[in-house]
Structures are given as structure tokens and as C-alpha cells.
Write a protein that holds these residues in place. Structure first.
Motif, PDB file in Angstrom:
ATOM      1  N   HIS A   2      34.796  37.027  39.427  1.00 35.11           N
ATOM      2  CA  HIS A   2      34.980  38.251  40.179  1.00 35.11           C
ATOM      3  C   HIS A   2      34.920  39.459  39.285  1.00 35.11           C
ATOM      4  O   HIS A   2      35.093  39.395  38.105  1.00 35.11           O
ATOM      5  CB  HIS A   2      36.361  38.238  40.826  1.00 35.11           C
ATOM      6  N   LEU A  90      48.307  30.725  45.564  1.00 34.00           N
ATOM      7  CA  LEU A  90      49.387  31.291  44.741  1.00 34.00           C
ATOM      8  C   LEU A  90      50.493  31.873  45.619  1.00 34.00           C
ATOM      9  O   LEU A  90      51.677  31.670  45.360  1.00 34.00           O
ATOM     10  CB  LEU A  90      48.821  32.378  43.817  1.00 34.00           C
ATOM     11  N   THR A 115      45.987  36.870  40.736  1.00 34.31           N
ATOM     12  CA  THR A 115      47.279  36.380  40.244  1.00 34.31           C
ATOM     13  C   THR A 115      48.390  37.345  40.678  1.00 34.31           C
ATOM     14  O   THR A 115      49.442  36.932  41.160  1.00 34.31           O
ATOM     15  CB  THR A 115      47.258  36.258  38.702  1.00 34.31           C
ATOM     16  N   LEU A 208      39.106  27.350  44.672  1.00 29.82           N
ATOM     17  CA  LEU A 208      37.893  26.531  44.747  1.00 29.82           C
ATOM     18  C   LEU A 208      36.726  27.429  45.161  1.00 29.82           C
ATOM     19  O   LEU A 208      35.821  27.021  45.885  1.00 29.82           O
ATOM     20  CB  LEU A 208      38.112  25.366  45.721  1.00 29.82           C
ATOM     21  N   TYR A 209      36.795  28.667  44.696  1.00 29.23           N
ATOM     22  CA  TYR A 209      35.735  29.659  44.914  1.00 29.23           C
ATOM     23  C   TYR A 209      34.418  29.115  44.341  1.00 29.23           C
ATOM     24  O   TYR A 209      34.430  28.344  43.377  1.00 29.23           O
ATOM     25  CB  TYR A 209      36.145  30.965  44.216  1.00 29.23           C
ATOM     26  N   GLU A 219      35.116  29.709  51.253  1.00 31.18           N
ATOM     27  CA  GLU A 219      36.427  29.943  50.638  1.00 31.18           C
ATOM     28  C   GLU A 219      37.260  28.653  50.663  1.00 31.18           C
ATOM     29  O   GLU A 219      37.256  27.926  51.658  1.00 31.18           O
ATOM     30  CB  GLU A 219      37.183  31.028  51.408  1.00 31.18           C
ATOM     31  N   ALA A 220      37.982  28.374  49.576  1.00 27.63           N
ATOM     32  CA  ALA A 220      38.875  27.227  49.551  1.00 27.63           C
ATOM     33  C   ALA A 220      39.808  27.315  48.347  1.00 27.63           C
ATOM     34  O   ALA A 220      39.503  27.987  47.358  1.00 27.63           O
ATOM     35  CB  ALA A 220      38.089  25.912  49.495  1.00 27.63           C
ATOM     36  N   TYR A 336      38.559  40.012  31.229  1.00 26.12           N
ATOM     37  CA  TYR A 336      38.266  41.058  32.188  1.00 26.12           C
ATOM     38  C   TYR A 336      38.301  42.384  31.459  1.00 26.12           C
ATOM     39  O   TYR A 336      39.058  42.513  30.502  1.00 26.12           O
ATOM     40  CB  TYR A 336      39.285  41.003  33.331  1.00 26.12           C
TER      41      TYR A 336
END
Ligand SMILES: *Cc1c(COP(=O)(O)O)cnc(C)c1O
Length: 397
Positions: A2, A90, A115, A208-209, A219-220, A336
Motif C-alpha cells: 500500500h 487487527l 496497524t 490476505l491482501y 479482500e481477506a 514506508y
């Protein structure tokens, strides 16, 4: 992956690279190549999707139940609860631990925003500690300094595929009565002292992206635990706070995984160890070729087996290097560029620059190279040649 361009599923080729720099029109090397993996499992995936549609059981059906059992087994854990995505996984873990407004969660700032979004979703407050410069994961030596009476949990992130040092984290948690929730979204199949990550703390949360080392085609996510009570609470919250239809014991959410994703994941899971092994071979190959070229190559602690979700080097003038690589058809990422304590989204917590020196310094220098199991030796050579070219000073006459 991402947050940073280019997006994972798209080939981005800079206009310049076609002919100008690559007379032979070599193909660009993408950061991740989802099509290449799909080609290796296509018939099985299509058959699995067809099986779901023929059965027309679309949620909480047999694929999902079986996936939960298979994934728990893979993580050598008692149980797993499939969910809608990694962010919800999360948040669901935090809900199951009854963490909410007024509670503080200790985590790291060099992670994907999810997160901290999950912490914010349940109304709790993130507290950041710095990282170990070798593994980029939570520095446990920093934890006790930030524990307050409000602290409820520690949330280490197994970043880039390398496990956080769990034993000291668990020991501190035990001493202070804190939960440990692993953000395992980047390390499916990595091991810590021989044990698969995810099942080491109270709950392990996996995205699980599509671009993760185990990725759905939508999505998962999934939560792993050895605590039957936590598993039960997660199942209730995940499905509208309900065990019996239209009876809602707690305010829940719709955080279910759909049956098509479960079926796809069940096709992919048996390949995961092999894919990870191949990633490690690619990583070793990069490291051999780049050790004398770049400022830093990834390290693996003696107690860890790395899953190489991303292969991260450090270079000076990172953005310039990145642009020059892009011109040569090498697509890279930065995981990042802005630590979370410095993100506008986190402004309300009042963090300042400075207290996380290792995190802040790494953000300036890190660069993620193309990494996926189907990467070829020729592509790895192409990436390394380009890096040598970009990092070698041009001789002055
Ligand atoms: C991908 C990721 C997530 C979030 O996962 P989604 O499935 O995209 O919601 C959370 N944490 C980390 C470290 C991640 O890399």
C-alpha cells in the motif's frame, strides 16, 4: 503493497525506458507480478471458484471452515478465524481482548497505516517505540519506558517478512499483564525459533491482501489464536455479534471473509512454503550481488526464518536512485516513506518528530526491490546491473 506508487497489480513503465535507455527493449521488472503467480495455479483456482458458485454457499460455508482449520494447522495453532481483511483482523483481535477507549497499545511507527487504524477503530490510543536497526522490527528494550497504567497490549509487526523478537516481548507482557497481538500481515510462514509466527502471542493477525505472500483475489484476512475463548469472541463479533440468527449479544460488525476468497486461499496455501523458499533464494542472490554496492542489505537473525515479503536495501539519495531505476524499467517501492507518528492522520495524538531516531533515519534510506517467487534470475541480474549503474559515480574527465 500500500501507500506508495506504483500500485501492485499494474505494470508501470516510464516512457523513457522503452527505447532510450534500453535499446533492446528489455521488459520492465515490476515490484510484484500477480499475473505470473496466477498462471501457475490458474486451472485449480478457476475450478475452486466454480465449486463455490455451484454450491452457492457464499459466506461462512465449507471452504471457509476448512480454510480456518488448514491455516491454524499451518501456524501450528489451535484455531483461526477468517475475516474480511487485515485491518479488520487487527480490530477484531483488539475487540476480543476487550480493548477500547482510554486504552493504550504499544506498537511501531514504521508499518502500514492499518496497524494504527485498527487501534483507532476500537477507540484506543497508539504509543510508538523505536525499532532495531538490523531487522526494522520493534526494539523490545524500549517497551518498558512507555508502559503506563493505561497500557493494555503490545502489537509488534513482523515487518518485511522478518519476525519481531517475541520472547522478550512476551516476557514484558507477562510481567505487566498485557496482551500481545502480532501484526503478521507481512510474514506468512516466517518462523521465530522454529515456530511459525502468528501463533506466538495471544492473537496473530494476517492480511490476505492480493500482494501479500499469501494473497486472496479480493479482500481477506485471518486471526490465529491458541485461546478458545478469544476465538469464540472473535467469531461472535465478526458476524454481527451473533451466535444465533437475529440474536445479537454484543455490538459486532460484518467482518466475514467470503467463500470465494477462502476457496482461492485453500488453493494457494499448500504452495506458500515453496514460494517463501524461492523468495529466500532470490533474496540470497540479491544480497550476493549487492553486498558491496548498496549501503545495507537485509539481515536475518539466527533465530529467524525470513519470509521476504519485501526485499529492502538502504541507499543514500533514495528518491534519486528510485527515479533512475524507474527510468531503467526497474520498479521499486518504499515501505514506508513517512513514519506513522509524522502522518497527518495521526496529528490528533500530538506526536513530534525526533523521539524515534532509528525509525526516522531508516525512512529516508530504505528502498524495496522487486520481489516475488516467479522473479527470474535474469530479472534479478537486470535489477542489480541497474543498481550498479546508478550507484557507481560517473568518471570525471
Ligand atoms: C497489509 C497490511 C495490513 C492491512 O491489511 P489489509 O488486508 O489491507 O487491511 C496491516 N498491517 C500490515 C503490516 C500490513 O502490511
Amino acid at each position: 503493497m500500500h501507500g506508495t506508487p506504483p500500485p501492485p497489480c499494474i505494470y508501470v513503465v516510464s516512457k523513457k525506458c522503452d527505447v532510450v535507455n534500453w535499446g533492446l527493449q528489455r521488459m520492465a521488472v515490476p515490484l510484484v507480478d500477480l499475473k505470473a503467480q496466477y498462471q501457475t495455479i490458474k486451472p485449480a483456482v478457476l475450478a475452486a471458484i466454480e465449486r463455490v458458485l455451484d454450491g452457492m454457499s457464499l459466506y461462512l460455508g465449507p471452504e471457509q471452515l476448512t480454510f480456518e482449520r488448514e491455516f491454524a494447522q499451518y501456524c501450528e495453532s489451535l484455531d483461526s478465524v477468517s475475516v474480511s481483511n487485515g485491518t479488520d483482523a487487527l480490530a477484531l483481535a483488539l475487540r476480543a481482548c476487550e480493548i477500547g477507549p482510554g486504552d493504550e497499545i504499544i506498537t511501531v511507527a514504521n508499518t502500514f497505516i492499518a496497524t494504527v487504524e485498527a487501534i483507532a477503530m476500537v477507540g484506543a490510543t497508539p504509543v510508538f517505540v523505536d525499532i532495531d536497526p538490523d531487522t526494522y522490527t520493534m526494539d523490545w528494550r524500549e517497551i518498558e519506558r512507555v508502559i503506563t497504567p493505561k497500557t493494555r497490549a503490545i502489537m509488534p509487526v513482523h515487518l518485511f517478512g522478518h519476525p519481531a523478537d517475541m520472547d522478550p516481548i512476551l516476557e514484558i507482557a507477562r510481567k505487566h499483564g498485557l496482551r500481545v497481538i502480532e501484526d503478521a500481515s507481512q510474514a506468512h510462514g516466517a518462523t521465530y525459533k522454529g515456530r511459525p509466527i502468528g501463533g506466538i502471542g495471544d492473537i496473530g493477525c494476517f492480511s490476505l491482501y492480493c500482494s501479500k505472500t499469501l494473497g486472496a483475489y479480493g479482500e481477506a484476512g485471518v486471526c490465529v489464536t491458541n485461546d478458545p475463548d478469544l476465538a469464540e469472541r472473535m467469531r461472535v463479533v465478526r458476524d454481527h455479534g451473533s451466535r444465533v440468527r437475529y440474536e445479537h449479544e454484543v455490538m459486532g460488525a460484518n467482518w466475514r471473509m467470503d467463500e470465494i476468497q477462502a476457496a482461492v486461499l485453500r488453493i494457494k496455501l499448500p504452495h506458500l512454503d515453496h514460494w517463501n523458499e524461492t523468495r529466500r533464494e532470490h533474496a540470497a542472490s540479491y544480497t550476493e550481488k549487492l553486498a558491496d554496492v548498496v549501503a545495507s542489505t537485509p539481515e536475518t537473525e539466527s533465530w529467524a526464518q525470513h519470509a521476504f515479503y519485501v526485499y529492502v536495501i538502504e541507499v543514500p539519495n533514495r528518491d534519486r536512485v528510485r527515479n533512475l531505476l524507474n527510468e531503467r524499467g526497474i520498479l521499486t517501492g518504499v515501505h514506508y516513506p513517512i513514519p506513522l507518528h509524522l502522518q497527518p492522520a495521526c496529528q490528533k495524538y500530538g506526536f513530534k518528530a525526533g523521539p524515534l531516531p532509528v525509525t526516522e533515519a531508516a525512512a529516508e534510506r530504505i528502498l524495496s526491490l522487486p520481489m516475488y517467487a516467479e522473479l527470474t534470475n535474469e530479472q534479478i541480474q537486470q535489477v542489480c546491473d541497474a543498481l550498479v549503474d546508478v550507484l557507481t559515480p560517473t568518471p570525471t574527465h
